[in-house]
Design a protein around this motif. Structure first.
Motif, PDB file in Angstrom:
ATOM      1  N   GLY A  15      91.089  27.036  -6.658  1.00 27.73           N
ATOM      2  CA  GLY A  15      90.749  25.747  -5.907  1.00 27.73           C
ATOM      3  C   GLY A  15      90.935  25.604  -5.002  1.00 27.73           C
ATOM      4  N   THR A  16      92.143  26.811  -3.828  1.00 24.77           N
ATOM      5  CA  THR A  16      92.235  25.837  -2.175  1.00 24.77           C
ATOM      6  C   THR A  16      91.083  26.439  -1.928  1.00 24.77           C
ATOM      7  OG1 THR A  16      93.913  27.522  -2.338  1.00 24.77           O
ATOM      8  CG2 THR A  16      94.800  25.575  -2.508  1.00 24.77           C
ATOM      9  N   VAL A  17      90.956  27.842  -1.881  1.00 20.08           N
ATOM     10  CA  VAL A  17      90.175  28.710  -0.834  1.00 20.08           C
ATOM     11  C   VAL A  17      88.618  27.620  -1.525  1.00 20.08           C
ATOM     12  CG1 VAL A  17      88.263  31.253  -0.764  1.00 20.08           C
ATOM     13  CG2 VAL A  17      90.689  30.609  -1.226  1.00 20.08           C
ATOM     14  N   PRO A  18      88.000  28.087  -2.153  1.00 21.72           N
ATOM     15  CA  PRO A  18      86.816  26.868  -2.004  1.00 21.72           C
ATOM     16  C   PRO A  18      86.572  25.634  -1.593  1.00 21.72           C
ATOM     17  CG  PRO A  18      86.483  27.244  -4.332  1.00 21.72           C
ATOM     18  CD  PRO A  18      87.886  28.490  -3.585  1.00 21.72           C
ATOM     19  N   ARG A  19      87.653  24.337  -1.589  1.00 20.52           N
ATOM     20  CA  ARG A  19      87.618  23.662  -1.177  1.00 20.52           C
ATOM     21  C   ARG A  19      88.146  23.744   0.425  1.00 20.52           C
ATOM     22  NH1 ARG A  19      91.533  21.543  -5.087  1.00 20.52           N
ATOM     23  NH2 ARG A  19      93.173  22.466  -4.059  1.00 20.52           N
ATOM     24  N   ARG A  20      88.989  24.743   1.038  1.00 18.41           N
ATOM     25  CA  ARG A  20      88.491  24.848   2.619  1.00 18.41           C
ATOM     26  C   ARG A  20      87.606  24.809   3.454  1.00 18.41           C
ATOM     27  NH1 ARG A  20      92.543  22.677   5.133  1.00 18.41           N
ATOM     28  NH2 ARG A  20      92.828  24.746   6.716  1.00 18.41           N
ATOM     29  N   LEU A  21      86.694  26.190   2.131  1.00 15.70           N
ATOM     30  CA  LEU A  21      85.206  26.175   2.743  1.00 15.70           C
ATOM     31  C   LEU A  21      84.041  25.308   2.293  1.00 15.70           C
ATOM     32  CD1 LEU A  21      85.701  30.216   1.773  1.00 15.70           C
ATOM     33  CD2 LEU A  21      85.710  29.802   4.159  1.00 15.70           C
ATOM     34  N   LYS A  22      84.631  24.611   1.300  1.00 16.23           N
ATOM     35  CA  LYS A  22      83.379  23.623   1.567  1.00 16.23           C
ATOM     36  C   LYS A  22      82.734  24.224   0.870  1.00 16.23           C
ATOM     37  CE  LYS A  22      84.029  20.832   5.330  1.00 16.23           C
ATOM     38  NZ  LYS A  22      84.885  21.148   5.793  1.00 16.23           N
ATOM     39  N   ILE A  23      82.165  24.621  -0.020  1.00 19.53           N
ATOM     40  CA  ILE A  23      82.229  25.990  -0.922  1.00 19.53           C
ATOM     41  C   ILE A  23      82.323  25.104  -2.515  1.00 19.53           C
ATOM     42  CG2 ILE A  23      81.806  27.762  -2.649  1.00 19.53           C
ATOM     43  CD1 ILE A  23      83.453  29.380  -0.403  1.00 19.53           C
ATOM     44  N   GLN A  24      80.395  24.432  -3.703  1.00 19.42           N
ATOM     45  CA  GLN A  24      80.435  23.575  -4.296  1.00 19.42           C
ATOM     46  C   GLN A  24      80.460  24.754  -5.729  1.00 19.42           C
ATOM     47  OE1 GLN A  24      76.996  21.589  -3.593  1.00 19.42           O
ATOM     48  NE2 GLN A  24      78.283  20.561  -2.105  1.00 19.42           N
ATOM     49  N   GLY A  25      80.465  24.340  -6.663  1.00 21.34           N
ATOM     50  CA  GLY A  25      80.951  24.798  -8.044  1.00 21.34           C
ATOM     51  C   GLY A  25      82.126  24.678  -8.760  1.00 21.34           C
ATOM     52  N   ASN A  26      81.756  26.405  -8.835  1.00 27.71           N
ATOM     53  CA  ASN A  26      82.789  26.512 -10.235  1.00 27.71           C
ATOM     54  C   ASN A  26      83.860  28.021  -9.871  1.00 27.71           C
ATOM     55  OD1 ASN A  26      82.578  24.218 -12.264  1.00 27.71           O
ATOM     56  ND2 ASN A  26      81.033  25.477 -13.405  1.00 27.71           N
ATOM     57  N   SER A  27      84.997  27.660  -9.945  1.00 22.55           N
ATOM     58  CA  SER A  27      86.011  28.960  -9.716  1.00 22.55           C
ATOM     59  C   SER A  27      86.991  29.047 -10.450  1.00 22.55           C
ATOM     60  CB  SER A  27      86.879  28.622  -8.242  1.00 22.55           C
ATOM     61  OG  SER A  27      87.336  27.506  -7.824  1.00 22.55           O
ATOM     62  N   SER A  28      86.942  30.295 -10.477  1.00 19.13           N
ATOM     63  CA  SER A  28      88.684  30.536 -11.272  1.00 19.13           C
ATOM     64  C   SER A  28      88.726  32.037 -10.912  1.00 19.13           C
ATOM     65  CB  SER A  28      88.000  31.075 -13.428  1.00 19.13           C
ATOM     66  OG  SER A  28      86.748  32.168 -13.266  1.00 19.13           O
ATOM     67  N   THR A  29      90.100  31.727 -12.022  1.00 20.34           N
ATOM     68  CA  THR A  29      90.752  33.600 -11.363  1.00 20.34           C
ATOM     69  C   THR A  29      91.361  34.123 -12.705  1.00 20.34           C
ATOM     70  OG1 THR A  29      92.766  31.878 -11.114  1.00 20.34           O
ATOM     71  CG2 THR A  29      91.441  32.550  -9.562  1.00 20.34           C
ATOM     72  N   GLY A  30      91.465  35.132 -12.418  1.00 23.24           N
ATOM     73  CA  GLY A  30      91.851  36.269 -13.691  1.00 23.24           C
ATOM     74  C   GLY A  30      92.771  37.057 -13.295  1.00 23.24           C
TER      75      GLY A  30
END
Length: 132
Positions: A15-30
């Motif tokens: 959640g934090t990396v996409p927000r900081r980089l202003k990346i749109q879309g979905n993210s997930s971790t496994g």
């Protein structure tokens, strides 16, 4: 490292990396471990332990401290290696993949994240590279 079974795990970086980089879309971790017995233990713990406990830092720290000796003994036989794969797909279907392995978990995460971000920045046109 090879292929490993993974399952969703709530790493904050998703959640934090996409927000900081202003990346749109979905993210997930496994997450996945080897030998596979650790996966089975983690799956059992997640299903048995109430979610409220996992949110308490003291519980997580106590569980980590409790498991350290068992992990250390296992690592003496199978050796410790950490790997991280980061993948992003643009709206038009182009993708970028980074795979990093290291003996240190912290270094693996830090290097993977840094290299992936640098690659994305290069593809976005920073430093004169082509846009992502």
């Amino acid at each position: 490292v090879g292929r490993r079974d993974v399952w969703s795990w709530p790493f904050p970086e998703a959640g934090t990396v996409p927000r900081r980089l202003k990346i749109q879309g979905n993210s997930s971790t496994g997450m996945g471990t080897a030998p596979g017995i650790w996966n089975d233990i983690l799956v059992a713990l997640v299903s048995l332990v109430p979610r409220e406990l996992w949110r308490q830092r003291g519980f997580s720290e106590a569980l980590a401290n409790f498991s350290l000796p068992m992990v250390w003994v296992t690592d003496q036989f199978v050796k410790e290696t950490h790997a991280m794969r980061v993948e992003a797909t643009s709206p038009d279907g182009r993708n970028c993949v980074c795979v990093q392995t290291h003996q240190s978990f912290r270094r693996c995460v830090a290097q993977s994240s840094a290299e992936f971000v640098l690659h994305l920045l290069e593809r976005r046109g920073f430093w004169g590279a082509s846009p992502f």
